[in-house]
Design an enzyme around this catalytic site. Structure first.
Site, PDB file in Angstrom:
ATOM      1  N   HIS A  46       0.847  -1.205   0.000  1.00 24.97           N
ATOM      2  CA  HIS A  46       0.000   0.000   0.000  1.00 24.97           C
ATOM      3  C   HIS A  46       0.882   1.255   0.000  1.00 24.97           C
ATOM      4  O   HIS A  46       0.605   2.219  -0.715  1.00 24.97           O
ATOM      5  CB  HIS A  46      -0.865   0.054   1.265  1.00 24.97           C
ATOM      6  CG  HIS A  46      -1.877  -1.040   1.386  1.00 24.97           C
ATOM      7  ND1 HIS A  46      -1.821  -1.992   2.374  1.00 24.97           N
ATOM      8  CD2 HIS A  46      -2.993  -1.310   0.662  1.00 24.97           C
ATOM      9  CE1 HIS A  46      -2.862  -2.810   2.265  1.00 24.97           C
ATOM     10  NE2 HIS A  46      -3.582  -2.428   1.220  1.00 24.97           N
ATOM     11  N   MET A  91       2.571  -9.418  -0.836  1.00 27.82           N
ATOM     12  CA  MET A  91       2.059  -8.797   0.391  1.00 27.82           C
ATOM     13  C   MET A  91       0.552  -8.638   0.283  1.00 27.82           C
ATOM     14  O   MET A  91       0.025  -8.279  -0.766  1.00 27.82           O
ATOM     15  CB  MET A  91       2.711  -7.441   0.599  1.00 27.82           C
ATOM     16  CG  MET A  91       4.167  -7.568   0.931  1.00 27.82           C
ATOM     17  SD  MET A  91       4.889  -5.955   1.212  1.00 27.82           S
ATOM     18  CE  MET A  91       6.589  -6.460   1.511  1.00 27.82           C
TER      19      MET A  91
HETATM   20  P1  AMP Z   1      -6.683  -3.374  -0.474  1.00 26.40           P
HETATM   21  O1  AMP Z   1      -6.481  -2.625   0.809  1.00 26.40           O
HETATM   22  O2  AMP Z   1      -6.321  -4.815  -0.381  1.00 26.40           O
HETATM   23  O3  AMP Z   1      -8.013  -3.100  -1.107  1.00 26.40           O
HETATM   24  O4  AMP Z   1      -5.601  -2.782  -1.475  1.00 26.40           O
HETATM   25  C1  AMP Z   1      -5.540  -1.406  -1.757  1.00 26.40           C
HETATM   26  C2  AMP Z   1      -4.643  -1.196  -2.944  1.00 26.40           C
HETATM   27  O5  AMP Z   1      -3.334  -1.683  -2.647  1.00 26.40           O
HETATM   28  C3  AMP Z   1      -5.140  -1.957  -4.182  1.00 26.40           C
HETATM   29  O6  AMP Z   1      -4.963  -1.140  -5.324  1.00 26.40           O
HETATM   30  C4  AMP Z   1      -4.229  -3.161  -4.198  1.00 26.40           C
HETATM   31  O7  AMP Z   1      -4.055  -3.708  -5.491  1.00 26.40           O
HETATM   32  C5  AMP Z   1      -2.940  -2.568  -3.677  1.00 26.40           C
HETATM   33  N1  AMP Z   1      -2.081  -3.627  -3.160  1.00 26.40           N
HETATM   34  C6  AMP Z   1      -2.449  -4.636  -2.331  1.00 26.40           C
HETATM   35  N2  AMP Z   1      -1.407  -5.469  -2.124  1.00 26.40           N
HETATM   36  C7  AMP Z   1      -0.369  -4.975  -2.844  1.00 26.40           C
HETATM   37  C8  AMP Z   1       0.984  -5.396  -3.047  1.00 26.40           C
HETATM   38  N3  AMP Z   1       1.467  -6.505  -2.494  1.00 26.40           N
HETATM   39  N4  AMP Z   1       1.764  -4.633  -3.841  1.00 26.40           N
HETATM   40  C9  AMP Z   1       1.285  -3.500  -4.431  1.00 26.40           C
HETATM   41  N5  AMP Z   1       0.019  -3.062  -4.280  1.00 26.40           N
HETATM   42  C10 AMP Z   1      -0.796  -3.794  -3.495  1.00 26.40           C
END
Ligand code: AMP
Length: 280
Positions: free
Chosen positions: A37, A184
């Site tokens: 994130h 992650m």
């Molecule tokens: P989430 O909180 O899981 O909805 O993720 C929020 C944002 O962070 C989304 O755009 C995800 O694709 C991105 N994200 C989650 N995990 C990763 C990661 N390991 N590397 C890069 N971006 C991520």
């Protein structure tokens, strides 16, 4: 960092900045922040005057009530991480602030909605587009940052932006991984030590696919990778697919840009990962 919990207060504040020609970069999240994130925040900081992060665990995108209930919500440590990262604004609304009543939402996303994740999480992308539309409407970002980790989500949001002609540029950022390769994810904290080891089969199988791929062995490789995953203890494969990176149709020998996507349950924790061939 300024923290807002209502649409109105955030809208007013950002309106003032916009009138001073400041550009706004936006990173929507569900919290339980990890370096993945924060890499999106860092990317947004490079290209915008102000960076807004939202933390909102959106109920309409969960098709499993238990998954929603157990979704981690460590807001105090998330705020600390955002402060340390130099994020300018956090939007952290309650559910009732985002959803006044029992709202109906349907966007015609076509087959993208029903393939892969859509098949295993019916309704998921309607919930995702509903909340991202609302967030875009409040924040009115110039640029919005999403992770390749949720590859299909990026395509779905691109489709929404095209369909509704929204004035925002989308940026897809690379997947951040632990040193052993595990992508992650906020859900990784649910993995036991054993499950954490078994979960490595996802990134290993994707690497194996990328390393071994040539135009002639696609279908054979898919089978090998599916077997690798299914034979890992405690891992239940949902899908392992090679797809056209533009529309997620199944790839064949003639497909130019291929993304390989996997989803599996490790114990009770559902994990996804992917790799774009050629980028590895
Ligand atoms: P989430 O909180 O899981 O909805 O993720 C929020 C944002 O962070 C989304 O755009 C995800 O694709 C991105 N994200 C989650 N995990 C990763 C990661 N390991 N590397 C890069 N971006 C991520």
């Amino acid at each position: 960092m300024k923290i807002f919990t209502t649409r109105e207060s955030l809208g007013n504040y950002l309106g003032q900045l916009r009138s001073k020609a400041q550009t706004i970069g936006f990173v929507p999240t569900m919290g339980a922040l990890h370096p993945g994130h924060l890499s999106l925040i860092a990317q947004a900081q490079l290209h915008n005057s102000v960076v807004v992060c939202s933390i909102f665990v959106n109920p309409t995108q969960f098709n499993d009530p238990k998954d929603l209930e157990k979704y981690p919500r460590p807001i105090a440590s998330d705020i600390e991480k955002l402060e340390t990262a130099g994020c300018d604004v956090l939007f952290n609304p309650e559910v009732k602030e985002m959803y006044a009543g029992n709202e109906h939402w349907h966007l015609v996303l076509g087959e993208l909605e029903h393939l892969l994740e859509g098949e295993f999480r019916p309704g998921h992308y309607q919930g995702v587009t509903q909340v991202v539309y609302k967030l875009f409407d409040i924040v009115k970002p110039d640029n919005a940052y999403f992770g390749q980790k949720d590859y299909q989500q990026v395509l779905v949001i691109q489709k929404m932006v095209q369909l509704l002609n929204l004035p925002v540029s989308l940026v897809m950022c690379p997947i951040l991984r632990e040193t052993d390769g595990l992508a992650m994810s906020s859900r990784n904290i649910h993995l036991s030590a054993d499950e954490r080891q078994h979960a490595l089969i996802l990134s290993r199988s994707l690497n194996y696919f990328s390393d071994s791929f040539n135009k002639d062995n696609l279908f054979e490789l898919l089978e090998t990778c599916k077997k690798m995953i299914s034979s890992e203890p405690g891992v239940q494969l949902e899908y392992f697919e090679a797809a056209n990176a533009d529309n997620l149709h199944p790839a064949d020998q003639n497909t130019e840009n291929i993304v390989v996507l996997v989803a599996a349950k490790v114990g009770n924790t559902r994990l996804i990962d992917n790799t774009i061939l050629g980028n590895h």
